[in-house]
Design a protein around this motif. Structure first.
Motif: not given
Length: 466
Positions: A56-61, A42-47, A67-76
């Motif tokens: 769902t996008e706010p949960f995926k990225y 889901w790293s493409y959502l940094a753009d 600097q977008a080096l640290i991010y969390l992806a979640t789901g269920m």
């Protein structure tokens, strides 16, 4: 006895009743996202320009650093599946019906080239009084928890190494798979290293399966089995739609059970797979040789199988024809010095469809099917199958490898035939709804070795994932 011809007519007539279902009727390959979840990127959502505004996008990225080096992806995943059986094991076991429930949230933390992935499972079974099996429920437990590091190793190649508890699927899932269809997936504790380039990939791993127990947080790594291997893929097209796999898989089982007896098995499996999909034509052919030891005996087994299909993309309903077949060795003589029964290690949980009373051991099977799409989000499939013993000196086995019927009481080869109607609806991007009706009529071998009534299964499933 319910005759299969009657069931076939009933299932065809029922097609109009179940027209609304999910796209893709294979419960092992549900169409939403991936079964392992950690394979998703889901790293493409940094753009911001690549975001669609889907809910769902706010949960995926979730950025944790500017600097977008640290991010969390979640789901269920939330899934409930009803299964109702009559004449279990052709009438040698009581009828059974139940509802499986599972809830599997996950969190995937990325910090540059390091990641930490966790996925607990909360599972239950309701509606039955029989003893619970490992595939039924594991209560609350940790399904996946591993750390991974990635590094560059040459021109446009990367090395990813991970350690911990993980779901694994290799190739078509004939030998190592997630067991996604039953309620509790199959996890492994171990290490792996994956080298990936533009057109090839190599996976090295060592792992032990996780044994599931019905209490909370009581699952533990197996002391009986371990598996290791190397799996290489060479893609022949840039989009990775056509390719070749070559692999070696090792298995140590301290208490393997076959019709010949039980003992310590060390199995070495060498195989290759050719696969492809042109949009209209698709194919997947795989063959393997198995060598090793079983007790004081040697192992000499083999298997070959595959599928071919064609999609009529320009016709109404876009019918898809598929033909699948397997020939898998059995033991030719229980009194000689070798074991010929092929061991498929940790295969798919619903190997031959929703109803799979026999597994890929000592087997010849042919399975044609047709799938039509009344709408782009609806699939209706009708599958027929016939099964024979490859060796009349060996018994038949379930998907996990348990002996279902010994071969010592019959010389007959024919096991029986089956029909299955599956309907599915991809109601939303996240919600799958599906149903199936199946029947397996016993052949001569089943009739000569015990009860031989027709097994039937009705299943209904709702699966919500993001």
């Amino acid at each position: 006895m319910i005759k299969l011809s009657f069931v076939l007519a009933a299932t065809i007539a029922a097609t109009t009743t179940f027209v609304q279902a999910q796209v893709g009727t294979d419960v092992e390959r549900a169409p939403t996202l991936t079964n392992e979840r950690y394979r998703e990127d889901w790293s493409y959502l940094a753009d911001p320009s690549k975001r669609t505004g889907h809910w769902t996008e706010p949960f995926k990225y979730i950025p944790l650093q500017e600097q977008a080096l640290i991010y969390l992806a979640t789901g269920m995943e939330v899934r409930s599946r009803y299964e109702g059986y009559t004449n279990v094991n052709w009438g040698s076991a009581p009828n059974d019906s139940y509802i499986w429930h599972r809830f599997m949230p996950y969190a995937d933390l990325h910090a540059g080239k390091v990641r930490f992935f966790t996925q607990p499972i909360f599972s239950a079974i309701t509606g039955t009084n029989r003893p619970e099996r490992p595939v039924d429920t594991t209560g609350a437990d940790m399904l996946q928890a591993f750390g991974e590091i990635e590094m560059d190793v040459g021109d446009r190649s990367t090395l990813r190494m991970s350690a911990g508890r993980k779901l694994m699927s290799l190739g078509a899932g004939r030998f190592i798979d997630t067991r996604y269809g039953p309620n509790v997936p199959q996890a492994f504790d171990g290490l792996d290293a994956i080298v990936s380039g533009l057109d090839r990939q190599m996976t090295l791993f060592y792992a032990r399966p996780v044994d599931n127990f019905p209490g909370d947080f009581d699952d533990r790594v197996s002391r009986q089995k371990s598996v290791w291997g190397a799996y290489a893929t060479q893609w022949l097209r840039e989009n990775k739609s056509i390719g070749v796999d070559i692999y070696y898989l090792g298995l140590l089982d301290h208490d393997a059970v076959f019709d010949q007896g039980r003992g310590r098995e060390l199995a070495h499996t060498f195989g290759t797979r050719i696969f492809g999909d042109t949009g209209a034509w698709f194919w997947n052919v795989e063959g393997a040789l198995q060598r090793g030891t079983f007790g004081t005996q040697r192992v000499e087994a083999w298997g070959i199988g595959g599928e071919f299909g064609y999609r009529f993309l320009q016709m109404p309903l876009q019918p898809e024809l598929r033909f699948m077949s397997d020939v898998i060795s059995g033991d030719g003589n229980p009194d000689d010095s070798k074991l010929g029964t092929f061991n498929p290690l940790f295969p798919r949980g619903k190997y031959f469809g929703a109803l799979s009373p026999v597994g890929p051991h000592n087997l010849i099977q042919v399975r044609p099917s047709i799938t039509v799409y009344p709408r782009k989000d609806v699939a209706v499939s009708l599958t027929g199958a016939a099964y024979w013993r490859q060796s009349t000196a060996d018994g038949i086995y379930g998907v996990p490898g348990n002996l279902v019927r010994s071969g010592k009481g019959s010389d007959a080869r024919y096991i029986g035939h089956q029909v299955e109607l599956s309907v599915a609806w991809q109601a939303t991007a996240e919600l799958n709804l599906s149903a199936s009706l199946s029947a397996f009529e016993a052949g001569q071998f089943i009739s000569e070795t015990g009860p031989a009534q027709t097994i039937t299964l009705i299943s209904v499933m709702a699966n919500f994932r993001f």
